[in-house]
Design an enzyme around this catalytic site. Structure first.
Site, short mmCIF file in Angstrom:
data_model
loop_
_atom_site.label_atom_id
_atom_site.label_comp_id
_atom_site.label_asym_id
_atom_site.label_seq_id
_atom_site.Cartn_x
_atom_site.Cartn_y
_atom_site.Cartn_z
N TYR A 59 4.52 3.91 -11.75
CA TYR A 59 5.50 4.71 -10.99
C TYR A 59 6.60 3.84 -10.39
O TYR A 59 7.54 4.35 -9.78
CB TYR A 59 4.79 5.50 -9.88
N GLY A 111 -4.67 1.54 -23.36
CA GLY A 111 -5.38 0.82 -22.29
C GLY A 111 -6.76 1.41 -22.06
O GLY A 111 -6.96 2.62 -22.23
N LYS A 150 -13.30 -0.30 -6.79
CA LYS A 150 -13.54 1.09 -7.20
C LYS A 150 -14.93 1.28 -7.81
O LYS A 150 -15.50 2.36 -7.75
CB LYS A 150 -12.45 1.56 -8.17
N ALA A 209 -8.09 3.25 -14.86
CA ALA A 209 -7.22 4.43 -14.88
C ALA A 209 -7.42 5.20 -16.18
O ALA A 209 -7.38 6.43 -16.21
CB ALA A 209 -5.77 4.01 -14.72
N SER A 235 0.82 -1.21 0.00
CA SER A 235 0.00 0.00 0.00
C SER A 235 0.85 1.26 0.00
O SER A 235 1.52 1.57 0.98
CB SER A 235 -0.94 0.02 1.20
N GLY A 287 -8.85 0.48 -19.17
CA GLY A 287 -9.35 0.08 -17.85
C GLY A 287 -9.77 1.28 -17.02
O GLY A 287 -10.07 2.36 -17.55
N ASN A 328 -12.49 6.36 -5.82
CA ASN A 328 -11.31 5.93 -5.05
C ASN A 328 -11.12 6.73 -3.76
O ASN A 328 -10.18 6.47 -3.02
CB ASN A 328 -10.03 5.96 -5.91
N GLY A 357 4.26 8.05 -13.07
CA GLY A 357 2.99 8.31 -12.38
C GLY A 357 3.10 8.70 -10.92
O GLY A 357 2.07 8.81 -10.24
N THR A 386 -9.34 0.82 -3.39
CA THR A 386 -8.50 0.33 -4.47
C THR A 386 -9.07 -0.98 -5.03
O THR A 386 -10.17 -1.40 -4.66
CB THR A 386 -7.03 0.18 -3.99
N1 LIG Z 1 -0.05 6.91 -10.91
C1 LIG Z 1 -1.25 6.77 -10.39
O1 LIG Z 1 -1.71 7.56 -9.56
C2 LIG Z 1 -2.10 5.62 -10.84
C3 LIG Z 1 -3.47 5.62 -10.59
C4 LIG Z 1 -4.23 4.54 -11.05
C5 LIG Z 1 -3.60 3.49 -11.72
N2 LIG Z 1 -2.25 3.54 -11.92
C6 LIG Z 1 -1.57 2.47 -12.63
O2 LIG Z 1 -2.16 2.37 -13.90
C7 LIG Z 1 -2.14 1.02 -14.35
C8 LIG Z 1 -3.54 0.59 -14.80
O3 LIG Z 1 -4.43 0.62 -13.72
P1 LIG Z 1 -5.95 0.09 -13.93
O4 LIG Z 1 -6.56 0.09 -12.59
O5 LIG Z 1 -6.62 0.82 -15.04
O6 LIG Z 1 -5.64 -1.41 -14.36
P2 LIG Z 1 -6.49 -2.44 -15.21
O7 LIG Z 1 -7.90 -1.98 -15.26
O8 LIG Z 1 -6.16 -3.77 -14.67
O9 LIG Z 1 -5.79 -2.38 -16.66
C9 LIG Z 1 -5.82 -1.29 -17.49
C10 LIG Z 1 -5.90 -1.70 -18.95
O10 LIG Z 1 -4.62 -2.07 -19.42
C11 LIG Z 1 -4.76 -2.95 -20.53
N3 LIG Z 1 -3.92 -4.12 -20.26
C12 LIG Z 1 -3.96 -4.94 -19.19
N4 LIG Z 1 -3.04 -5.93 -19.31
C13 LIG Z 1 -2.42 -5.72 -20.49
C14 LIG Z 1 -1.39 -6.39 -21.20
N5 LIG Z 1 -0.83 -7.50 -20.70
N6 LIG Z 1 -1.01 -5.91 -22.41
C15 LIG Z 1 -1.57 -4.78 -22.93
N7 LIG Z 1 -2.55 -4.11 -22.29
C16 LIG Z 1 -2.97 -4.56 -21.10
C17 LIG Z 1 -6.22 -3.33 -20.62
O11 LIG Z 1 -6.84 -2.57 -21.66
P3 LIG Z 1 -7.27 -3.31 -23.03
O12 LIG Z 1 -7.98 -4.56 -22.61
O13 LIG Z 1 -8.15 -2.32 -23.68
O14 LIG Z 1 -6.02 -3.60 -23.81
C18 LIG Z 1 -6.76 -2.91 -19.26
O15 LIG Z 1 -8.11 -2.55 -19.28
C19 LIG Z 1 -1.58 0.21 -13.19
O16 LIG Z 1 -0.22 -0.02 -13.41
C20 LIG Z 1 -1.77 1.11 -12.00
O17 LIG Z 1 -0.80 0.89 -10.98
C21 LIG Z 1 -1.50 4.58 -11.49
#
Ligand SMILES: NC(=O)c1ccc[n+]([C@@H]2O[C@H](COP(=O)([O-])OP(=O)(O)OC[C@H]3O[C@@H](n4cnc5c(N)ncnc54)[C@H](OP(=O)(O)O)[C@@H]3O)[C@@H](O)[C@H]2O)c1
Length: 248
Positions: free
Chosen positions: A209, A126, A65, A130, A14, A128, A86, A230, A61
């Site tokens: 990040y 992507g 969410k 985020a 976390s 998802g 969130n 990030g 988280t």
């Molecule tokens: N910096 C920050 O404050 C912050 C905040 C939130 C999230 N994040 C980071 O952002 C990332 C995504 O978070 P999330 O919650 O949106 O995750 P998620 O819903 O699990 O995945 C995001 C999207 O990434 C694509 N994806 C997943 N696995 C993949 C793979 N093997 N190859 C290619 N594309 C893939 C998919 O889109 P498609 O199916 O359309 O390809 C999926 O919907 C994580 O690493 C998280 O730690 C950072």
């Protein structure tokens, strides 16, 4: 004692607990503590609130969410538009849901891009949770964007289409990775874009990040692109949560 915390499952790593514990210490905030509330099922959420009446605010988280939304009394516009919560604020007996990822991303992007952002267009890799926060912020900043997904759809291109049609790729100068590709420990992965087409005109923003420099960023940097990870978004979303809990 004011109690804040994080719900999700599992909660082994976390950022939020470390962030808020050191913030409270650094800023001499003695009437607050931050705890992890691991919930194997979201149906345990009302019981958690009964057992912990001093909870004033929560972060949410993966995987709750969206699942937490039916348990809330109101949604702020940020949560409504992004379609995910969130941050939860307890106001009297009412629970209000917010999306601080949206605020964190928007603020960090605005301060990073040097010129009027509305002159740019973007690719968002992507689709998802985020990605929704990112595209909502892009809409507000009037930055047009294409979504890129592993599966082509009505509103999104596939990586294969992007590679076959380089002109689509060349115009957007802002490319945002919202996939988990490149995240520790699988640091040798990066989204399948044509890195050779990048130039010093490009801006690559990675929501990942950890590590601080992802392969996506390194490949962009090799072509002279400006890159950002990030971490600032993460810190800004945490601070936005704190602001919400304290000011409403
Ligand atoms: N910096 C920050 O404050 C912050 C905040 C939130 C999230 N994040 C980071 O952002 C990332 C995504 O978070 P999330 O919650 O949106 O995750 P998620 O819903 O699990 O995945 C995001 C999207 O990434 C694509 N994806 C997943 N696995 C993949 C793979 N093997 N190859 C290619 N594309 C893939 C998919 O889109 P498609 O199916 O359309 O390809 C999926 O919907 C994580 O690493 C998280 O730690 C950072």
């Amino acid at each position: 004692m004011r109690v804040f915390g994080l719900i999700g499952y599992p909660l082994s790593h976390s950022f939020s607990k470390k962030y808020f514990s050191s913030k409270f210490e650094r800023e001499g905030i003695k009437d607050a503590r931050y705890e992890l509330f691991e919930l194997p099922d979201i149906s345990g959420f009302p019981e958690l609130l009964r057992q912990q009446p001093d909870i004033q605010g929560l972060n949410v988280t993966i995987p709750y969410k969206q699942e937490v939304m039916p348990y809330l009394d109101f949604l702020d516009e940020s949560a409504e538009r992004v379609g995910a919560v969130n941050v939860i604020q307890k106001a009297g007996s009412k629970l209000i849901g917010y999306n601080s990822d949206y605020f964190g991303f928007k603020k960090s992007l605005e301060t990073w891009l040097p010129q009027d952002p509305s002159t740019l267009s973007a690719l968002v890799l992507g689709t998802g949770g985020a990605s929704k926060a990112v595209t909502t912020a892009l809409q507000d900043l009037q930055i047009p964007f294409h979504l890129v997904s592993r599966t082509a759809g009505a509103n999104c291109l596939s990586y294969a289409q992007l590679q076959e049609q380089p002109h689509i790729f060349q115009r957007p100068r802002l490319i945002i990775n919202t996939t988990p590709l490149g995240m520790s420990p699988k640091t040798d992965a990066a989204p399948a874009i044509v890195y050779d087409l990048l130039s010093p005109e490009h801006y690559l923003y990675d929501l990942v990040y950890n590590p601080a420099e992802t392969l996506f960023m390194r490949l962009g940097k090799e072509k002279g692109a400006k890159v950002k990870n990030g971490l600032e978004m993460l810190e800004l979303q945490a601070e936005k949560g704190w602001e919400i809990w304290n000011e409403g």
